[in-house]
Design a protein around this motif. Structure first.
Motif, PDB file in Angstrom:
ATOM      1  N   ASP A  64      44.268  33.601  31.572  1.00 36.30           N
ATOM      2  CA  ASP A  64      45.039  33.097  30.440  1.00 36.30           C
ATOM      3  C   ASP A  64      44.185  32.069  29.693  1.00 36.30           C
ATOM      4  O   ASP A  64      43.862  31.015  30.241  1.00 36.30           O
ATOM      5  CB  ASP A  64      46.335  32.458  30.943  1.00 36.30           C
ATOM      6  N   PRO A  65      43.806  32.354  28.432  1.00 35.10           N
ATOM      7  CA  PRO A  65      42.942  31.422  27.704  1.00 35.10           C
ATOM      8  C   PRO A  65      43.599  30.063  27.457  1.00 35.10           C
ATOM      9  O   PRO A  65      42.921  29.085  27.204  1.00 35.10           O
ATOM     10  CB  PRO A  65      42.659  32.143  26.382  1.00 35.10           C
ATOM     11  N   ALA A  66      44.910  30.002  27.571  1.00 31.76           N
ATOM     12  CA  ALA A  66      45.609  28.732  27.357  1.00 31.76           C
ATOM     13  C   ALA A  66      45.508  27.817  28.572  1.00 31.76           C
ATOM     14  O   ALA A  66      45.801  26.637  28.493  1.00 31.76           O
ATOM     15  CB  ALA A  66      47.076  29.000  27.024  1.00 31.76           C
ATOM     16  N   VAL A  67      45.097  28.386  29.716  1.00 35.43           N
ATOM     17  CA  VAL A  67      45.009  27.595  30.943  1.00 35.43           C
ATOM     18  C   VAL A  67      43.596  27.045  31.088  1.00 35.43           C
ATOM     19  O   VAL A  67      42.622  27.786  31.045  1.00 35.43           O
ATOM     20  CB  VAL A  67      45.386  28.448  32.178  1.00 35.43           C
ATOM     21  N   ASN A  68      43.510  25.764  31.267  1.00 38.95           N
ATOM     22  CA  ASN A  68      42.234  25.087  31.484  1.00 38.95           C
ATOM     23  C   ASN A  68      41.717  25.468  32.864  1.00 38.95           C
ATOM     24  O   ASN A  68      42.478  25.509  33.826  1.00 38.95           O
ATOM     25  CB  ASN A  68      42.483  23.583  31.380  1.00 38.95           C
ATOM     26  N   ASN A  69      40.409  25.769  32.989  1.00 40.70           N
ATOM     27  CA  ASN A  69      39.853  26.141  34.293  1.00 40.70           C
ATOM     28  C   ASN A  69      40.049  25.049  35.330  1.00 40.70           C
ATOM     29  O   ASN A  69      40.274  25.328  36.496  1.00 40.70           O
ATOM     30  CB  ASN A  69      38.368  26.486  34.169  1.00 40.70           C
ATOM     31  N   PHE A  70      39.970  23.792  34.913  1.00 33.91           N
ATOM     32  CA  PHE A  70      40.203  22.692  35.852  1.00 33.91           C
ATOM     33  C   PHE A  70      41.621  22.765  36.401  1.00 33.91           C
ATOM     34  O   PHE A  70      41.845  22.594  37.598  1.00 33.91           O
ATOM     35  CB  PHE A  70      39.958  21.334  35.185  1.00 33.91           C
ATOM     36  N   THR A  71      42.568  23.037  35.540  1.00 30.00           N
ATOM     37  CA  THR A  71      43.966  23.147  35.965  1.00 30.00           C
ATOM     38  C   THR A  71      44.122  24.279  36.973  1.00 30.00           C
ATOM     39  O   THR A  71      44.796  24.133  37.985  1.00 30.00           O
ATOM     40  CB  THR A  71      44.889  23.399  34.750  1.00 30.00           C
ATOM     41  N   TYR A  72      43.474  25.399  36.703  1.00 32.70           N
ATOM     42  CA  TYR A  72      43.534  26.537  37.610  1.00 32.70           C
ATOM     43  C   TYR A  72      42.997  26.154  38.984  1.00 32.70           C
ATOM     44  O   TYR A  72      43.645  26.381  40.001  1.00 32.70           O
ATOM     45  CB  TYR A  72      42.738  27.719  37.047  1.00 32.70           C
ATOM     46  N   PHE A  73      41.811  25.563  39.028  1.00 32.97           N
ATOM     47  CA  PHE A  73      41.222  25.199  40.319  1.00 32.97           C
ATOM     48  C   PHE A  73      42.040  24.127  41.027  1.00 32.97           C
ATOM     49  O   PHE A  73      42.187  24.151  42.240  1.00 32.97           O
ATOM     50  CB  PHE A  73      39.761  24.770  40.155  1.00 32.97           C
ATOM     51  N   TYR A  74      42.605  23.213  40.271  1.00 31.75           N
ATOM     52  CA  TYR A  74      43.465  22.189  40.861  1.00 31.75           C
ATOM     53  C   TYR A  74      44.685  22.843  41.519  1.00 31.75           C
ATOM     54  O   TYR A  74      45.059  22.489  42.635  1.00 31.75           O
ATOM     55  CB  TYR A  74      43.902  21.171  39.803  1.00 31.75           C
ATOM     56  N   GLU A  75      45.293  23.795  40.840  1.00 29.53           N
ATOM     57  CA  GLU A  75      46.466  24.482  41.384  1.00 29.53           C
ATOM     58  C   GLU A  75      46.104  25.274  42.640  1.00 29.53           C
ATOM     59  O   GLU A  75      46.850  25.275  43.616  1.00 29.53           O
ATOM     60  CB  GLU A  75      47.093  25.388  40.335  1.00 29.53           C
ATOM     61  N   VAL A  76      44.974  25.960  42.630  1.00 32.32           N
ATOM     62  CA  VAL A  76      44.546  26.725  43.807  1.00 32.32           C
ATOM     63  C   VAL A  76      44.285  25.780  44.973  1.00 32.32           C
ATOM     64  O   VAL A  76      44.753  26.002  46.091  1.00 32.32           O
ATOM     65  CB  VAL A  76      43.299  27.588  43.506  1.00 32.32           C
ATOM     66  N   LEU A  77      43.550  24.708  44.727  1.00 29.41           N
ATOM     67  CA  LEU A  77      43.264  23.757  45.801  1.00 29.41           C
ATOM     68  C   LEU A  77      44.535  23.081  46.310  1.00 29.41           C
ATOM     69  O   LEU A  77      44.681  22.855  47.509  1.00 29.41           O
ATOM     70  CB  LEU A  77      42.251  22.714  45.333  1.00 29.41           C
ATOM     71  N   SER A  78      45.457  22.800  45.425  1.00 36.28           N
ATOM     72  CA  SER A  78      46.732  22.210  45.845  1.00 36.28           C
ATOM     73  C   SER A  78      47.502  23.175  46.743  1.00 36.28           C
ATOM     74  O   SER A  78      48.098  22.770  47.746  1.00 36.28           O
ATOM     75  CB  SER A  78      47.586  21.846  44.631  1.00 36.28           C
ATOM     76  N   TYR A  79      47.479  24.449  46.377  1.00 39.11           N
ATOM     77  CA  TYR A  79      48.161  25.450  47.199  1.00 39.11           C
ATOM     78  C   TYR A  79      47.506  25.572  48.568  1.00 39.11           C
ATOM     79  O   TYR A  79      48.183  25.584  49.593  1.00 39.11           O
ATOM     80  CB  TYR A  79      48.179  26.809  46.495  1.00 39.11           C
TER      81      TYR A  79
END
Length: 90
Positions: A64-79
């Motif tokens: 999703d181009p609207a999602v910042n890559n940092f946000t994505y990695f933060y969410e994965v690491l949080s999970y």
């Protein structure tokens, strides 16, 4: 039952987890276990599938181009951190 199995797997191998102990740890009747699963391997497969599905859901965010890559990695690491915390021995 998912959490009960994860808790027991912190101290035992899957082939060392008796259904009686799993149902006691999960606070469910044996009949309830057998209403949903044929054996512990079926439950383990469902737990693994749930983890993978949740990671796949997070993975969809990276396209999703609207999602910042940092946000994505933060969410994965949080999970992953959440999984690690829930899987710690008590």
């Amino acid at each position: 039952m998912h959490q009960g199995l994860i808790t027991l797997l912190n101290t035992k191998k899957i082939n060392q987890v008796p259904i009686k102990e799993l149902t006691q740890t999960s606070s469910v009747a044996r009949s309830t276990f057998y209403a949903y699963y044929d054996n512990i391997d079926n439950l383990l497969e469902e737990v693994e599938d749930t983890f993978i599905e949740n990671l796949n859901t997070l993975d969809q965010g990276i396209t999703d181009p609207a999602v910042n890559n940092f946000t994505y990695f933060y969410e994965v690491l949080s999970y992953v951190e959440k999984i690690a915390i829930c899987c710690q021995p008590y």
